[in-house]
Write a protein that holds these residues in place. Structure first.
Motif, mmCIF file in Angstrom:
data_model
loop_
_atom_site.group_PDB
_atom_site.id
_atom_site.type_symbol
_atom_site.label_atom_id
_atom_site.label_comp_id
_atom_site.label_asym_id
_atom_site.label_seq_id
_atom_site.Cartn_x
_atom_site.Cartn_y
_atom_site.Cartn_z
ATOM 1 N N CYS A 121 42.496 43.824 36.728
ATOM 2 C CA CYS A 121 42.738 43.363 38.102
ATOM 3 C C CYS A 121 41.464 43.410 38.931
ATOM 4 O O CYS A 121 41.199 42.498 39.735
ATOM 5 N N LYS A 172 52.047 44.156 41.105
ATOM 6 C CA LYS A 172 52.454 43.655 42.422
ATOM 7 C C LYS A 172 51.245 43.354 43.297
ATOM 8 O O LYS A 172 51.222 42.364 44.046
ATOM 9 N N ASP A 173 50.225 44.191 43.208
ATOM 10 C CA ASP A 173 49.047 44.026 44.072
ATOM 11 C C ASP A 173 48.312 42.721 43.788
ATOM 12 O O ASP A 173 47.942 41.994 44.720
ATOM 13 N N HIS A 176 50.338 39.898 45.050
ATOM 14 C CA HIS A 176 50.282 39.886 46.517
ATOM 15 C C HIS A 176 49.025 39.167 47.003
ATOM 16 O O HIS A 176 49.051 38.477 48.035
ATOM 17 N N ARG A 177 47.933 39.288 46.264
ATOM 18 C CA ARG A 177 46.675 38.677 46.678
ATOM 19 C C ARG A 177 46.680 37.163 46.491
ATOM 20 O O ARG A 177 45.974 36.443 47.209
#
Length: 488
Positions: A121, A172-173, A176-177
């Motif tokens: 990520c 999720k992060d 989200h981006r």
């Protein structure tokens, strides 16, 4: 032959047999992209980190950074950083499915799944500038579906990695981006997480079921054994009174081999995770060594079938009846061989070779055993089970070309598969002298594990007979020490 997970003995590999084995078949997953382009990270790494590829002319420095596993030269070694970078998708690159499976399977030897996902990520955020505002919408729209596909494949193939909240949080992060570019990403994320939650719940339920079944069966069988030893034989049920058709019994054994009911529909994922823990993670993540409940349950089933066969043969009081039981199980073993159920075949042969059975010389003299010796020859351990491996390759080829589901069944001799994987891992170094990851080793490991997963995902095409399955799971069996009564 009593097989134990913790008592593995080295087997050397028959190179000629292994060269003829098919390529890794990776688990199916929804595909949005086919592998394409090349990883720009590989082009910018220093020469020491460049992957080495195997070509007809021998090892060479990689001329182009996008060497894949399925076509052309394959990566044989590279630094861990390079392998991680090769996993990262870009706007015009997506890694080969075979590479994704192989690396996610083997990377846990060097880096924990949460750390690997964090690095993945972090690289994506930096590369796609996802931490800046405003986003390059056109660029992110090309990249977004690819990172979503990669993470979806990860959850489908290795769902137990996402038992940790950190893994789900990182997933999720990153979504989200990229979500500002397309709200559909949130919908897809929720669908993926819902499916993941169902898988993890099913796996947890299966593990709890195995523990409960083991506990209750020990108690139940102990009670039955007390009655078994005190009552006269005619009062006891025997296999032939439950099922006298060898083909039907072979079908029910295949039902059990393709996935115990308490494992719901995820036996291949559960067993694969257990294989990884037992064979790969022992040197690195000792806390995971105990996570082999499902694998141990599978091996316990093999041992139970061995003892059940021996018990059924020794139960009758008359030699003629015992000879009939021997002939019955010979026919069951033959049907298992024809179906492609080599694990049950080996268990039956092992049970018939136990000393309490093999010493019944007069009983064997009354039985027709020509077919048994043919089956024994097929499972002969000589030449590292050369005859069995040849038959297994034949069954695998039949499975690939079959039109009928009944011809697609392949159930390998499980303990030998575990030994192969374990000693391939132990016999080959994980890193080369220059510090590179020995990736060719993990390609072979992934081939064996992936092939087994594909076979285990096969739906059993035979009808279920509850009474036979119940008997197979609950019938009382003697331990080897218990079979000391003298019958000839």
């Amino acid at each position: 032959m009593h097989v134990c997970v913790n008592s593995l003995h080295p087997l050397h590999f028959h190179s000629q047999a292994r060269r003829g084995m098919p390529q890794t078949v990776c688990p199916a997953a929804g595909t949005m992209f086919t592998p394409s382009g090349f990883s720009p990270h590989l082009a910018s790494t220093c020469s020491e980190a460049d992957p080495v590829i195997e070509d007809e002319g021998g090892p060479q420095e990689a001329q182009g950074p996008g060497a894949c596993l399925a076509e052309g030269p394959s990566i044989t070694s590279a630094s861990l950083d390079t392998l991680i970078q090769h996993l990262v998708p870009t706007t015009d690159y997506y890694p080969e499915k075979a590479y994704v499976f192989t690396f996610l399977l083997s990377a846990r030897l060097f880096i924990s799944p949460p750390e690997l996902l964090a690095r993945l990520c972090e690289t994506c955020i930096k590369q796609q500038q996802l931490d800046q505002s405003p986003l390059d919408m056109a660029k992110v729209r090309k990249f977004g579906p690819k990172i979503l596909q990669l993470l979806t494949e990860w959850t489908e193939t290795f769902p137990t990695d996402f038992r940790e909240e950190k893994m789900v949080g990182l997933f999720k992060d990153i979504i989200h981006r990229i979500a500002p570019c397309d709200e559909a990403y949130w919908k897809t994320l929720n669908q993926v997480l819902q499916t993941l939650s169902q898988k993890l719940a099913a796996i947890a339920q299966g593990e709890e079921c195995i523990v409960k079944v083991n506990a209750s069966s020990v108690s139940s069988i102990s009670d039955k054994l007390v009655a078994f030893k005190t009552k006269s034989p005619p009062i006891q049920k025997e296999m032939l009174s439950i099922c006298n058709d060898p083909y039907t019994l072979a079908q029910q054994l295949t039902h059990i081999e393709l996935g115990p009911e308490c494992l719901v529909r995820w036996p291949s994922v559960v067993l694969m995770y257990s294989i990884v823990c037992l064979c790969l993670l022992q040197p690195c993540f000792s806390e995971q060594k105990k996570k082999t409940t499902n694998l141990e349950a599978y091996v316990r089933w093999f041992n139970r079938l061995c003892y059940l066969v021996a018990t059924e043969i020794c139960m009758p009081a008359k030699k003629k009846q015992r000879a009939q039981v021997i002939e019955f199980f010979i026919d069951v073993a033959r049907e298992c061989f024809n179906i492609g159920n080599f694990n049950s075949l080996m268990a039956i042969i092992s049970g018939m070779n136990m000393s309490p059975v093999s010493r019944l010389k007069k009983t064997w003299g009354k039985a027709k055993t020509a077919k048994f010796f043919i089956l024994e020859h097929q499972m002969d351990p000589t030449g590292n089970f050369y005859n069995y491996r040849t038959a297994l390759r034949g069954a695998a080829h039949r499975s690939q070309t079959a039109n009928s589901n009944r011809e697609k069944i392949v159930i390998p001799f499980f303990s030998l598969l575990i030994k192969d994987i374990y000693f391939l891992n132990e016999g080959c170094a994980n890193r080369l002298p220059n510090g590179h990851v020995h990736f060719a080793k993990f390609v072979e490991l992934a081939r064996q594990v992936g092939e087994f997963m594909t076979w285990k995902q096969m739906e059993c095409p035979f009808e279920t007979d509850r009474s036979i399955l119940h008997y197979l799971h609950t019938a009382p069996i003697f331990s080897e020490d218990g079979k000391t009564h003298s019958r000839t």
